[in-house]
Design a protein around this motif. Structure first.
Motif, short mmCIF file in Angstrom:
data_model
loop_
_atom_site.label_atom_id
_atom_site.label_comp_id
_atom_site.label_asym_id
_atom_site.label_seq_id
_atom_site.Cartn_x
_atom_site.Cartn_y
_atom_site.Cartn_z
N LYS A 634 1.04 -1.27 0.03
CA LYS A 634 -0.07 -0.08 0.05
C LYS A 634 1.04 1.30 0.12
N ARG A 637 2.25 1.77 -3.27
CA ARG A 637 1.38 2.47 -4.33
C ARG A 637 1.07 4.02 -4.16
N GLU A 638 1.22 4.44 -2.83
CA GLU A 638 1.28 5.85 -2.30
C GLU A 638 2.41 6.62 -3.06
#
Length: 762
Positions: A634, A637-638
């Motif tokens: 996650k 992705r950020e």
């Protein structure tokens, strides 16, 4: 170093202020002309320093340490494959080699331990497939007294290595040695097998033509060296297209930098079986017995200095000493009939004339004698320091070596030779300050100075073949050598250089960085070039070191920083402004890299010159906070999204965008090395980000620069690990970059390409 400073301070107090500088000979003569009592004290201080540098040598403790490492190597090497698994043989065998290498190094001159460490390392090297290195280690074991009753085992291993290498002459010698020994049945059978192998190899060699591998390069370009109002310089006799080799220069003299253990003869930096000088306290190694033998004529005069750890104290004077040691055999015939030091110096200075007729065929000692020096412009303290270093090294040669014995048959006295040798060391040091070069190379990331690249078991699958995804761990660019290149030194400076220099061991290969017209001068860049520095940043070293103010086209134009500023373009964060701008440097600023400054420093603030608003750069802090969490999908992705978002504020090939790419890429790869599994989304994003980084690097540093090739390793790993599509043009373009690598690195990159990238394309 503190002790050297103390001695030099005391000697400085004995020296009368140096008047108007004349030349190196007169400067050293002033030291030799001190009054009786002062001269005696001056000399005693030098001898005291040399004596104080002697270090304790506990042979018993040394033997115990070497034995400890050898036993650790034995335990690891004898471990069963079951303990490591079939895919971890490199960990067992290379791990053992690494431990045996520690045993070799720490054994120093305790030959009973040294020979055993060499023999055991040779077994491991042979098993892994490093047959030449294993052959050398067997020879080393025999040289240092391997037990006579066991020597047949070592010679048998040598013979097997010679057979693998298809070296019929060496194999025949080994067989001849074995035939003189009493062997049991098992070894007799091995001997018979080796004889059959020898006959087979002889049959092959008689039917096959020997093909010597040649480097595939276009002919070297025609250049001419001239002298004139601008001093010596290099001119292109014909048009030279970009990317062509202009000339190669093999250096006679270099020294390793920063205690990095590289081969002292050929500057090889990737070794699996370093061969140390046993007397140098682990400070000198060679990549092969051949290199050790070729370097003997120099090392015999440096060995004691390394033992005392003297040479790291004298800086550039170490390379100056090596120049004198290397060139003296060529100068001696010119000087033997001279009756005095004054006559010798006059003869040497006569040799420095004729620079306008110099070319690549001019002997390197003559090219070096003719290099310029700015000692006449040096501050008094700097001049005295180099004088004292030259004197120290001359006294070292006199007191600790037999260097001056070669001058016994000459007409001049030994005292004259002492003066001349010190003067030559001083002259060489002064020349190197403005003509010396630094050679660089790629090394494994975070490799310790006393570790060796080819022994890092986590990187390799077999000799010189990296494991999948490990190319990025061979991407650390590091300066390795201080090197004398008198032919390259003929090139004058310009902040927009015409050449790009590749260092291949101790050879410099100079390529044309741009199209060069016939009659154009060929320029080198002595400092940071015009795209990577502001005028005030690059001017300072040119004035301080080289003693001139640059008048090249890039420095004398109306806006000398315009090319640098292209990589520092912002869009204002103020929603009511959003104008593009370049920060206005403060009067004392030498760069615009605010992210490298302390947050409280004035340089850390950037103000829009249009709306006068200070930029907050909250996006930068947010981005850096995400880096620590890149092990999580996650967070990655950020990060990818945040990286794309900086395009709002960082325009074009902004250098900060490349630094952010680096800050993202390196920890992601570190997580991969630790076992983190990436998916196709990761591969696609990382590939895109690396390609963006490479575009910017090509724009600022050039597509063939070491910086570019270092970053390219990440792209190759991504290509090898993923099924990302790439065009044939991309592949060939990237493979073409390998021409700019040293041969020892090029082989590894080519193997990686063939093992993983080419296979992906089939």
């Amino acid at each position: 170093m503190d002790h050297l400073a103390q001695i030099f301070t005391q000697q400085d107090e004995l020296i009368a202020p140096v008047g108007a500088y004349q030349n190196e000979y007169e400067a050293i003569k002033a030291l030799h002309s001190l009054s009786g009592e002062k001269r005696q004290r001056f000399q005693n201080l030098t001898r005291k320093l040399l004596g104080d540098l002697d270090q304790p040598h506990d042979r018993k403790a040394i033997a115990e340490r070497s034995r400890m490492w050898r036993n650790k190597g034995n335990s690891l090497f004898r471990s069963s494959a079951m303990e490591f698994g079939p895919d971890a043989e490199a960990e067992r065998v290379l791990g053992a080699c690494r431990l045996y290498t520690k045993a070799v190094l720490v054994a120093e001159d305790v030959e009973d331990e040294l020979c055993l460490a060499f023999a055991n390392r040779g077994i491991a090297l042979q098993e892994y497939g490093y047959y030449q290195e294993a052959y050398d280690d067997c020879a080393n074991a025999l040289e240092f007294g391997y037990p006579r009753r066991l020597q047949h085992k070592v010679i048998i291993r040598q013979a097997h290595c010679a057979a693998k290498l298809k070296r019929t002459e060496q194999l025949a010698e080994n067989i001849a040695c074995l035939e003189k020994l009493q062997l049991n049945e098992r070894f007799r059978q091995q001997l018979e097998d080796l004889k059959e192998n020898l006959e087979m190899l002889r049959g092959q060699s008689s039917s096959e033509k020997s093909v010597e591998e040649q480097e595939k390069n276009d002919p070297i370009q025609e250049i001419v060296c001239q002298s004139g109002s601008r001093g010596r310089h290099m001119i292109a006799k014909e048009a030279i297209p970009q990317g062509k080799i202009i000339f190669r220069e093999q250096a006679t003299c270099f020294v390793p930098l920063e205690q990095r253990l590289i081969c002292q003869q050929c500057a090889c930096s990737l070794m699996c079986a370093p061969i140390p000088c046993p007397k140098c306290r682990q400070r000198v190694v060679y990549c092969s017995r051949e290199c050790r033998e070729r370097h003997k004529s120099i090392h015999r005069f440096e060995c004691v200095a390394y033992r005392k750890d003297l040479l790291k104290m004298v800086g550039v004077s170490h390379l100056a000493l090596r120049m004198v040691l290397s060139y003296m055999p060529s100068m001696l015939p010119q000087l033997q009939e001279c009756a005095s030091s004054a006559e010798m110096w006059s003869t040497l200075m006569t040799l420095t004339t004729g620079a306008d007729k110099e070319d690549e065929q001019t002997p390197q000692y003559l090219q070096s004698l003719r290099m310029i020096s700015h000692l006449d412009k040096a501050p008094q303290a700097e001049l005295v320091y180099h004088m004292l270093c030259a004197n120290l090294l001359q006294v070292y040669l006199k007191e600790c070596t037999d260097f001056f014995a070669q001058f016994q048959p000459s007409s001049a006295s030994l005292e004259d030779w002492h003066l001349i040798v010190a003067a030559l060391i001083l002259r060489s040091a002064g020349q190197l300050l403005v003509n010396g070069h630094v050679g660089d190379a790629l090394l494994p990331v975070n490799l310790e100075a006393n570790e060796f690249g080819l022994l890092q078991s986590e990187m390799w699958q077999k000799p010189r073949h990296l494991q999948l995804g490990q190319l990025h761990n061979l991407s650390q660019t590091e300066p390795l050598t201080a090197i004398n290149l008198p032919h390259l030194s003929i090139c004058n400076h310009a902040c927009a250089p015409c050449i790009r220099t590749k260092f291949d061991g101790c050879t410099a290969v100079c390529y044309s960085a741009v199209d060069i017209e016939a009659g154009d001068e060929i320029f080198n860049c002595y400092t940071m070039d015009y795209r990577k520095s502001m005028l005030r940043q690059r001017s300072q070293p040119l004035q301080e070191v080289y003693k001139f103010e640059c008048s090249c086209a890039k420095c004398t134009r109306t806006d000398p920083d315009q090319d640098y500023l292209k990589f520092h373009r912002y869009r204002c964060e103020n929603e009511s402004c959003l104008r593009e701008f370049v920060p206005e440097p403060l009067p004392h600023q030498t760069n615009l890299n605010w992210w490298l400054q302390s947050p409280d420093a004035a340089e850390a603030s950037v103000c829009c010159p249009v709306c006068k608003e200070t930029q907050v750069f909250a996006w930068y802090n947010d981005f850096m906070c995400l880096i620590d969490s890149c092990a999580e999908a996650k967070a990655r992705r950020e990060l990818y999204k945040a990286f794309d978002g900086v395009d709002q504020y960082l325009l074009g090939h902004h250098i900060l965008k490349r630094k952010l790419a680096e800050a993202l890429i390196e920890p992601c790869f570190a997580e991969m090395d630790e076992g983190c599994v990436l998916d196709d989304v990761d591969y696609e994003n990382l590939t895109r980000i690396v390609e963006t980084q490479l575009e910017g690097t090509a724009a600022q540093s050039g597509g063939n620069s070491m910086e570019y090739i270092s970053q390219m390793t990440y792209l190759w790993d991504l290509w090898a690990l993923s099924k990302c599509k790439r065009s044939e043009q991309q592949l060939q373009e990237m493979k073409g970059k390998l021409e700019y690598l040293a041969a020892e690195h090029r082989e590894i990159f080519e193997n990686y390409y063939n093992d993983f990238i080419e296979q992906q394309c089939k």
